[in-house]
Design an enzyme around this catalytic site. Structure first.
Site, PDB file in Angstrom:
ATOM      1  N   GLN A  11       0.860  -1.147  -0.135  1.00  0.00           N
ATOM      2  CA  GLN A  11       0.033   0.072   0.076  1.00  0.00           C
ATOM      3  C   GLN A  11       0.694   1.236   0.156  1.00  0.00           C
ATOM      4  O   GLN A  11       1.878   1.381   0.448  1.00  0.00           O
ATOM      5  CB  GLN A  11      -0.906   0.037   1.332  1.00  0.00           C
ATOM      6  N   LEU A  91       0.837  -6.057   1.944  1.00  0.00           N
ATOM      7  CA  LEU A  91      -0.131  -6.380   0.970  1.00  0.00           C
ATOM      8  C   LEU A  91       0.407  -7.119  -0.233  1.00  0.00           C
ATOM      9  O   LEU A  91      -0.158  -8.206  -0.642  1.00  0.00           O
ATOM     10  CB  LEU A  91      -0.871  -5.031   0.462  1.00  0.00           C
ATOM     11  N   ARG A 115      -9.515  -8.348   4.214  1.00  0.00           N
ATOM     12  CA  ARG A 115      -8.204  -7.806   4.959  1.00  0.00           C
ATOM     13  C   ARG A 115      -8.475  -6.363   4.797  1.00  0.00           C
ATOM     14  O   ARG A 115      -8.253  -5.731   5.941  1.00  0.00           O
ATOM     15  CB  ARG A 115      -6.885  -8.199   4.225  1.00  0.00           C
ATOM     16  N   HIS A 196       0.405  -2.872  11.131  1.00  0.00           N
ATOM     17  CA  HIS A 196       1.791  -3.620  11.658  1.00  0.00           C
ATOM     18  C   HIS A 196       2.038  -3.532  13.082  1.00  0.00           C
ATOM     19  O   HIS A 196       3.445  -3.560  13.356  1.00  0.00           O
ATOM     20  CB  HIS A 196       2.879  -3.711  10.758  1.00  0.00           C
ATOM     21  N   GLN A 245       1.045 -11.524  10.087  1.00  0.00           N
ATOM     22  CA  GLN A 245       1.728 -10.451   9.167  1.00  0.00           C
ATOM     23  C   GLN A 245       0.794  -8.937   9.588  1.00  0.00           C
ATOM     24  O   GLN A 245       1.485  -8.149   9.541  1.00  0.00           O
ATOM     25  CB  GLN A 245       1.468 -10.884   7.706  1.00  0.00           C
TER      26      GLN A 245
END
Length: 304
Positions: A11, A91, A115, A196, A245
């Protein structure tokens, strides 16, 4: 004979018009966009090609990026170009999964649509991310450890560029510690959430439910996972790695260093922008790096 890596960006590289020339020129690429529309119920060509604000909103950005990457990958495969291994940043790991044969394209579209929604919904108030420029990894890790609140490394991008993530106050405080330790710059990022970080653990758990509906295929080639910076060859590990992840560090620099150490010598970035090529120049500027974003890039690479 080159040992080729196909790598897929995440992204942030998206823009209106990405992939349009592939859509117009190659019927197989157009079918990729049509399949993504059918699977998600969205007008993916309109999202990617027509002026709109949604393309920069996480729940739409992710499927738009993956569709474009998958379309360009389809063009390369149709021309007989395949990698020895694949990898993707955040991604982009789903592009790598398609390239490795682990996940069917339509399943990847379905999962990534979910997601994006889960990550958008899970964005808590008070989250932030900052890029730390010009400071070594141990000093940044120490700054995060010594700061109260939730703050950790989101992305190990390349030497001199690390991204931290977490609660806004903790990210700001850790950034100040990094400046005191000698960072050249601390740049707050314009993002919609602390990606994250452990603050997105719930989004990963929801993603796990979606992944239960997916059959993981046998590998045609291995891919390197963000979470471990190691090869994945056991299909039973894939779902757990994808769940982790969402809230774990992306070990991109370590991924590339591992591939270089193992003799891979051609790195092909597939999709919008030149983000990964930029990181590669900081990691090893001697290695051959190719960008395939436009039809002219594609024609040059396949020799048309």
């Amino acid at each position: 004979m080159s040992k080729t890596v196909f790598m897929f960006p995440g992204q942030g590289a998206q823009y209106v018009g990405m992939g349009r020339d592939f859509y117009d020129a190659i019927p197989a690429c157009r079918k990729v966009y049509e399949q993504a529309s059918e699977v998600t119920g969205l007008d993916i060509p309109a999202l990617c090609f027509e002026e709109n604000e949604n393309i920069h909103i996480t729940e739409y950005t992710q499927i738009a990026m993956l569709t474009t990457e998958a379309a360009i990958l389809t063009a390369l495969e149709q021309a007989g170009r395949t990698p020895a291994v694949s990898a993707g940043l955040s991604l982009g790991e789903y592009g790598a999964l398609i390239a490795s044969g682990v996940m069917k394209q339509e399943d990847a579209f379905r999962v990534v649509r979910a997601r994006g929604i889960y990550m958008q919904e899970a964005v808590p108030t008070g989250g932030a991310m900052s890029a730390i420029l010009g400071l070594d990894i141990p000093a940044i890790e120490q700054a995060c450890e010594q700061t109260e609140g939730i703050v950790s490394i989101a992305n190990y991008n390349c030497p001199g560029q690390i991204v931290i993530t977490g609660e806004a106050a903790a990210v700001a405080a850790a950034g100040d510690r990094c400046k005191e330790a000698g960072a050249k710059r601390v740049v707050p990022l314009k993002v919609s959430g602390p990606f994250h970080s452990q603050m997105l653990t719930g989004a990963g758990e929801k993603l796990g439910v979606e992944l239960e509906k997916v059959t993981i295929q046998d590998f045609s080639i291995p891919y390197v996972a963000n979470v471990t910076a190691d090869y994945v060859t056991d299909k039973n590990q894939v779902k757990d790695l994808l769940i982790r992840q969402v809230s774990s560090s992306v070990r991109w620099q370590q991924t590339i260093e591992r591939l270089l150490a193992d003799g891979y010598d051609e790195f092909v970035e597939i999709g919008p922008g030149r983000t990964l090529a930029g990181f590669m120049r900081k990691i090893n500027r001697e290695v051959k790096t190719v960008n395939i974003e436009k039809m002219e890039d594609y024609r040059s690479y396949v020799g048309e």
